[in-house]
Design a protein around this motif. Structure first.
Motif, mmCIF file in Angstrom:
data_model
loop_
_atom_site.group_PDB
_atom_site.id
_atom_site.type_symbol
_atom_site.label_atom_id
_atom_site.label_comp_id
_atom_site.label_asym_id
_atom_site.label_seq_id
_atom_site.Cartn_x
_atom_site.Cartn_y
_atom_site.Cartn_z
ATOM 1 N N GLU A 143 0.973 -1.196 0.073
ATOM 2 C CA GLU A 143 -0.055 -0.001 0.033
ATOM 3 C C GLU A 143 0.847 1.106 0.061
ATOM 4 O O GLU A 143 1.788 1.389 0.690
ATOM 5 C CB GLU A 143 -1.065 -0.057 1.225
ATOM 6 N N ASN A 145 1.156 5.701 -0.400
ATOM 7 C CA ASN A 145 0.331 6.867 -0.403
ATOM 8 C C ASN A 145 1.460 7.915 -0.957
ATOM 9 O O ASN A 145 2.462 8.149 -0.371
ATOM 10 C CB ASN A 145 -0.299 7.373 0.963
ATOM 11 N N GLU A 147 1.570 12.401 -2.730
ATOM 12 C CA GLU A 147 0.667 13.406 -3.282
ATOM 13 C C GLU A 147 1.255 14.458 -4.062
ATOM 14 O O GLU A 147 2.742 14.519 -4.090
ATOM 15 C CB GLU A 147 -0.118 14.166 -2.061
ATOM 16 N N LYS A 169 -4.089 13.639 -3.678
ATOM 17 C CA LYS A 169 -3.649 12.631 -3.015
ATOM 18 C C LYS A 169 -3.742 11.252 -3.735
ATOM 19 O O LYS A 169 -4.845 11.218 -4.513
ATOM 20 C CB LYS A 169 -4.435 12.366 -1.523
ATOM 21 N N GLN A 171 -3.331 7.344 -3.909
ATOM 22 C CA GLN A 171 -3.369 5.895 -3.064
ATOM 23 C C GLN A 171 -3.157 4.588 -3.797
ATOM 24 O O GLN A 171 -3.867 4.463 -4.965
ATOM 25 C CB GLN A 171 -4.604 5.686 -2.228
#
Length: 180
Positions: A143, A145, A147, A169, A171
């Motif tokens: 996973e 993340n 931006e 953002k 993901q």
């Protein structure tokens, strides 16, 4: 004194993306009061695991036209020339430049290209582990993340600029299949 670069907890070689268990999502503020979320349905990626972190890399491509925000009219507007302009920006491409971390927590740095603009980006990555499937394949899950600022890529919204936030953002939930 020499320091060794640690190895990844994965088998070396080229790991292929499992597209059925992977997604690239995003969220952006609308009117400053809520977020619009979406995803890209068509992604391609490859993870090359070397003997060390320095010998490892990931490259990925996203088809911009595969955007899905849950509203076909909004998707068509996002792809139009006054916003994302899919004719000028048919793909998003990522190329890693550095990987660091250990255990479950990693940082992936690289370059994101949208249209003709390339900028650095960093992702906080959580390694979910490796699992054997009944068909004998092994999958690794991640996973991530990060931006970006859309204006950094020349993605503007003309007269309605204030309606759409600048920060996007990103993901990622991805699985890769271990090489045989």
């Amino acid at each position: 004194m020499t320091t060794e670069t640690p190895a990844l907890p994965l088998k070396t070689g080229r790991w292929e993306l499992d597209p059925l268990h992977s997604s690239v999502g995003f969220a952006i503020r609308h009117l400053g009061v809520s977020k619009v979320r979406g995803r890209f349905a068509e992604i391609d990626a490859e993870l090359v695991v070397g003997g060390t972190l320095d010998g490892s890399a990931i490259n990925a491509t996203v088809a911009v036209a595969s955007i899905d925000t849950g509203n076909a009219d909004r998707d068509a507007h996002v792809l139009a020339p006054d916003l994302l302009d899919v004719a000028k920006r048919p793909t998003l491409a990522f190329r890693s430049t550095r990987l660091s971390g250990a255990g479950e927590d990693w940082t992936l740095e690289g370059e994101l290209t949208i249209g003709e603009v390339t900028r650095p980006i960093a992702f906080d990555v959580e390694f979910g582990g490796v699992q054997d499937l009944p068909d004998g394949s092994r999958h690794a899950g991640f996973e991530a993340n990060g931006e970006i600022r859309r204006r950094d890529y020349g993605i503007n919204f003309g007269p309605g600029e204030a309606l759409l936030g600048d920060v996007v953002k990103i993901q990622l939930d991805v699985q890769f299949v271990e090489p045989k």
